[in-house]
Design a protein around this motif. Structure first.
Motif, short mmCIF file in Angstrom:
data_model
loop_
_atom_site.label_atom_id
_atom_site.label_comp_id
_atom_site.label_asym_id
_atom_site.label_seq_id
_atom_site.Cartn_x
_atom_site.Cartn_y
_atom_site.Cartn_z
N UNK A 76 -11.00 -44.84 -23.75
CA UNK A 76 -11.45 -45.93 -24.61
C UNK A 76 -12.88 -46.34 -24.29
N UNK A 77 -13.31 -46.10 -23.07
CA UNK A 77 -14.66 -46.46 -22.63
C UNK A 77 -15.35 -45.19 -22.11
N UNK A 123 -16.26 -51.38 -33.29
CA UNK A 123 -15.06 -51.14 -32.49
C UNK A 123 -14.07 -52.30 -32.52
N UNK A 124 -12.79 -51.97 -32.36
CA UNK A 124 -11.73 -52.99 -32.42
C UNK A 124 -11.54 -53.71 -31.10
N UNK A 125 -12.63 -54.27 -30.56
CA UNK A 125 -12.53 -55.05 -29.32
C UNK A 125 -11.74 -56.33 -29.59
N UNK A 126 -11.06 -56.83 -28.55
CA UNK A 126 -10.29 -58.06 -28.75
C UNK A 126 -10.95 -59.27 -28.10
N UNK A 127 -12.08 -59.05 -27.43
CA UNK A 127 -12.78 -60.18 -26.81
C UNK A 127 -13.80 -60.73 -27.79
N UNK A 180 -11.31 -39.99 -37.85
CA UNK A 180 -11.56 -41.11 -36.93
C UNK A 180 -10.60 -42.27 -37.22
N UNK A 196 -7.83 -43.69 -34.50
CA UNK A 196 -7.78 -45.06 -34.00
C UNK A 196 -6.49 -45.74 -34.46
N UNK A 251 -3.80 -44.95 -32.14
CA UNK A 251 -3.90 -45.69 -30.87
C UNK A 251 -3.26 -47.06 -30.98
N UNK A 301 -4.26 -50.21 -26.94
CA UNK A 301 -4.37 -51.66 -26.76
C UNK A 301 -5.53 -52.37 -27.43
N UNK A 302 -6.40 -51.64 -28.10
CA UNK A 302 -7.44 -52.32 -28.87
C UNK A 302 -6.93 -52.57 -30.28
N UNK A 315 -10.43 -49.96 -35.71
CA UNK A 315 -11.88 -49.99 -35.90
C UNK A 315 -12.17 -50.78 -37.19
N UNK A 369 -19.38 -43.77 -26.92
CA UNK A 369 -18.89 -43.50 -25.57
C UNK A 369 -19.52 -42.24 -24.95
N UNK A 429 -1.49 -36.06 -26.15
CA UNK A 429 -2.37 -36.47 -27.24
C UNK A 429 -3.83 -36.24 -26.84
N UNK A 449 -13.05 -44.00 -27.60
CA UNK A 449 -13.82 -45.16 -28.01
C UNK A 449 -12.94 -46.24 -28.60
N UNK A 450 -13.55 -47.36 -28.92
CA UNK A 450 -12.88 -48.41 -29.68
C UNK A 450 -11.75 -49.15 -28.95
N UNK A 480 -9.85 -51.82 -26.28
CA UNK A 480 -10.01 -53.00 -25.43
C UNK A 480 -10.53 -54.23 -26.08
#
Lengths: 572, 156
Positions: free
Chosen positions: A241-242, A421-425, A464, A468, A471, A482-483, A486, A529, B148, B153-154, B156
């Motif tokens: 993810x990072x 990006x689907x950040x939650x912060x 893409x 996502x 995920x 966990x994000x 997108x 990334x 998988x 990316x993406x 958090x």
């Protein structure tokens, strides 16, 4: 109001009510309860205080909880996938109460004005001190995502948060975004700043070559005659993810087998209480609790779910409590166990919302925060624009803050489509509030902030979105990251979360026209990334846009049409 | 971290100690490969043809064959695979990836008494079932799990 103490605040509330100000009528009740709101009598002999995912928010903030947090498969209709009234009902929270404001998005704008900001380390410090005074030898656990999320944390490479956490009295810590400072910086903090003070634990980080441990897997502490083991679990998918290149020599993963081994080892060494300080995300924690035996509680984070009560998970040898303690410094979890003759005879759990106005600022912490901010104050406080609408981030598909970022990067870079990006912060801005540079950094402060413009084939765009989507909506939590989804600008689509990868994303249209698999489109994005990505930091791109516009009208949220989600308790 | 071991091994590679061992005939990879190379199985484009090449038309699922792979690959170019067989008289273990252009990734044969416990790094282009196939006596056994491979990316 940060300098106002609790009594003064309550007096003003009373005066305001008496004068017939347009304050919520329930405030009188809240005011009357204010003094007792944080009185939590001691229970038992093992005391764990837990915060997580504060994302470097040293100052009080507004933070709106999501109105879309869908549960798929076995997670449908269960915590943490409950929003709004369904969440309140499931946990017996009175609508319109302070707690209802803390745990749900309901009536957010009005309630935020009534109850004020949440969190802030100076206020959190007061609460921690108060609780610890009544709970001798308690442990303060930090679930991670602490050194990232603000301008000052980025500019100081996490140092402001490291110092604040030491002052706050953190005993044990787990991690995720910490690793985006790079392996060398993390080791420097752990081996120098934290040495002898804070244990940074992770059972699931190993060296990629020989599988050697990088950090201690757990910490053992004796508390009021009871041996307590705290096992660390880092975010398992950090290298995916990072940026992996920032931690090239480490491998992560969920590592159930090694978790079981670690639990068994801690028990063999005499631990009577075993807890996991986890950055798995709540769905992964729930599955792990059903597979690994001998864990009394998993104190979780990552998915930013403010869950009022633990979920009790049965497994082959007993039961495990699973909690999740929200984000942005908004909550402090308090878990008390009563251990008698080596066995747990009972527990109490409370997830306390941190209402900044009800907790006077701790002087020492205030001094530290002021010192951190002083050199940057002019830059932080620059007013870029005024927002006419509510700006927030959380939600599975989009948030108004993300829409603003998408609008900005697409317009500035001349793109057809935008990805964010689907950040939650990221914190929340109320209608009429100025957007400062600091607020913009709350949404964008990362170590790989490049804004990008990429030519992509329609087929690639679909891949893409499917990737996502999987995920987020794979029915097996171990395949989730966990994000959120997108965020997509310009491109409209339909999403069927129950479908399998390859079929979730349908009917993709640009200005009404179906996306063509072989046609090339200009896509604006940020947070690449891959190593060596080039581009201007996204905050500079968005800041230019905001300064230029001056006034930001309420955003038009681009959200997918949903299929099969009618009646889901995770959507309002 | 065991830095001593890492330093010694790095040093060993750099100073050519391993190369020396091979030259001295202690390790003879090319000869071993030449003798055992199963061309039909390694060139097969799909799993069923590869299994046929191995002579393993049908394989029974076995809980005594333990396959350890990540749920999501951190890097599709080097996916760690660990296979242990607790099936008596295991004589070979093969690792297959259904969706790779050639399905058979690796094949290990064990002389009498060798412990059937192998680790490898395999390359995967996309999400796929990974299979471990063990031979014991004249029977074949299989364990499988999906790995998988994601864009990344993406989070958090």
């Amino acid at each position: 109001m940060s300098s106002m103490n609790r009594r003064e605040f309550l007096q003003i509330l009373a005066a305001a009510s008496a004068a017939g100000f347009a304050l919520d009528s329930r405030l009188a009740w809240a005011a009357g309860k204010g003094d007792s709101f944080y009185e939590l009598p001691r229970f038992g002999n093992v005391h764990l205080l837990h915060f997580t995912d504060c994302h470097a928010q040293l100052q009080p903030v507004y933070f709106r909880e999501p109105s879309v947090n869908l549960g798929i498969g076995a997670a449908t209709g269960k915590a943490p996938h409950l929003v709004g009234e369904k969440l309140l009902k499931a946990f017996g929270i009175k609508p319109g109460s302070m707690e209802a404001h803390a745990f749900s998005f309901l009536n957010f704008e009005k309630a935020a004005k009534t109850y004020g900001k949440v969190g802030g380390f100076a206020h959190l410090a007061t609460l921690v001190k108060r609780l610890r005074a009544g709970r001798p030898n308690s442990l303060l656990l930090d679930g991670g995502d602490t050194w990232q999320g603000s301008a000052t944390a980025l500019w100081s490479k996490g140092q402001d948060m490291v110092d604040a956490c030491k002052l706050l009295g953190v005993d044990i810590m787990a991690g995720h975004w910490e690793f985006t400072l790079g392996d060398k910086r993390v080791l420097e903090i752990v081996e120098q700043d934290f040495k002898g003070k804070v244990d940074f634990v992770a059972q699931n980080i190993k060296t990629a070559d020989f599988g050697d441990k990088v950090f201690e897997p757990y910490a053992m502490r004796e508390m009021n005659g009871v041996k307590v083991a705290v096992i660390g679990q880092a975010f398992p998918y950090t290298p995916i993810a990072n940026p992996r290149w920032m931690i090239p020599e480490w491998t992560f993963g969920i590592q159930d087998d090694n978790m079981q081994k670690t639990v068994d080892e801690a028990r063999a060494k005499g631990a009577q209480i075993v807890v996991v300080l986890s950055h798995n995300g709540m769905d992964v924690d729930l599955k792990m609790a059903s597979r690994v035996t001998g864990i009394d509680a998993i104190l979780g984070g990552h998915t930013h779910d403010g869950v009022p009560q633990p979920v009790v998970v049965a497994n082959a040898s007993g039961k495990t409590l699973v909690t999740n303690a929200g984000s942005n410094g908004k909550f402090l979890g308090v878990l008390d166990f009563d251990v008698k003759g080596g066995r747990i005879s009972g527990f109490r759990y409370k997830l306390l919302p941190v209402f900044s106005n009800l907790l006077p600022a701790d002087a020492e912490m205030t001094a530290l925060i002021d010192k951190v901010r002083a050199p940057h104050l002019a830059k932080l406080e620059e007013k870029l624009a005024v927002s006419e609408g509510l700006l927030y981030r959380r939600g599975n598909f989009n948030g108004s803050w993300d829409q603003l970022i998408l609008d900005a990067i697409m317009e500035v870079q001349g793109a057809d489509i935008g990805f964010s990006p689907g950040f939650r912060w990221g914190t929340t801005i109320l209608p009429g509030q100025a957007i400062t540079f600091e607020h913009l950094m709350d949404q964008t402060a990362i170590t790989y902030p490049q804004a990008t413009l990429t030519e992509m084939k329609g087929e690639q765009i679909k891949t893409i979105l499917e990737d996502v989507g999987d995920n987020l909506f794979n029915p097996d939590p171990y395949y989730q990251q966990g994000g959120d989804m997108v965020r997509v600008g310009g491109l409209e689509y339909t999403c069927d979360p129950n479908a399998k990868i390859g079929n979730r994303i349908q009917d993709m249209r640009l200005k009404g026209k179906l996306l063509e698999a072989d046609k090339t489109y200009k896509v604006a994005g940020w947070a690449p990334v891959a190593e060596g990505a080039k581009g201007e930091p996204v905050w500079d791109v968005v800041a230019r846009y905001l300064r230029d516009k001056k006034t930001i009208s309420p955003r038009n949220l681009n959200q997918p049409k949903l299929v099969g989600m009618k009646g889901n308790a995770g959507i309002a | 971290m065991n830095t001593t071991r890492r330093t010694v091994l790095k040093g060993a590679t750099a100073s050519g100690v391993l190369a020396g061992l091979i030259a001295a005939g202690a390790l003879r990879p090319t000869q071993v490969l030449a003798a055992d190379w199963n061309k039909a199985a390694f060139d097969a484009k799909d799993t069923s043809a590869a299994l046929k090449g191995l002579g393993a038309g049908t394989a029974a699922e076995s809980k005594d064959l333990i396959l350890k792979v990540p749920d999501i690959a951190e890097n599709g170019a080097v996916v760690p695979v660990d296979v242990t067989s607790n099936i008596p008289n295991t004589s070979s273990i093969a690792i297959l990836v259904d969706k790779n252009p050639t399905a058979l990734s690796a094949m290990f044969t064990f002389a009498n008494g060798a412990l059937p416990d192998v680790s490898a790094r395999i390359k995967m282009g996309q999400t796929s079932l990974v299979k471990a196939v063990a031979k014991a006596g004249d029977k074949f056994y299989v364990a499988q799990k999906e790995v998988k491979v994601t864009v990344g990316g993406c989070g958090g």
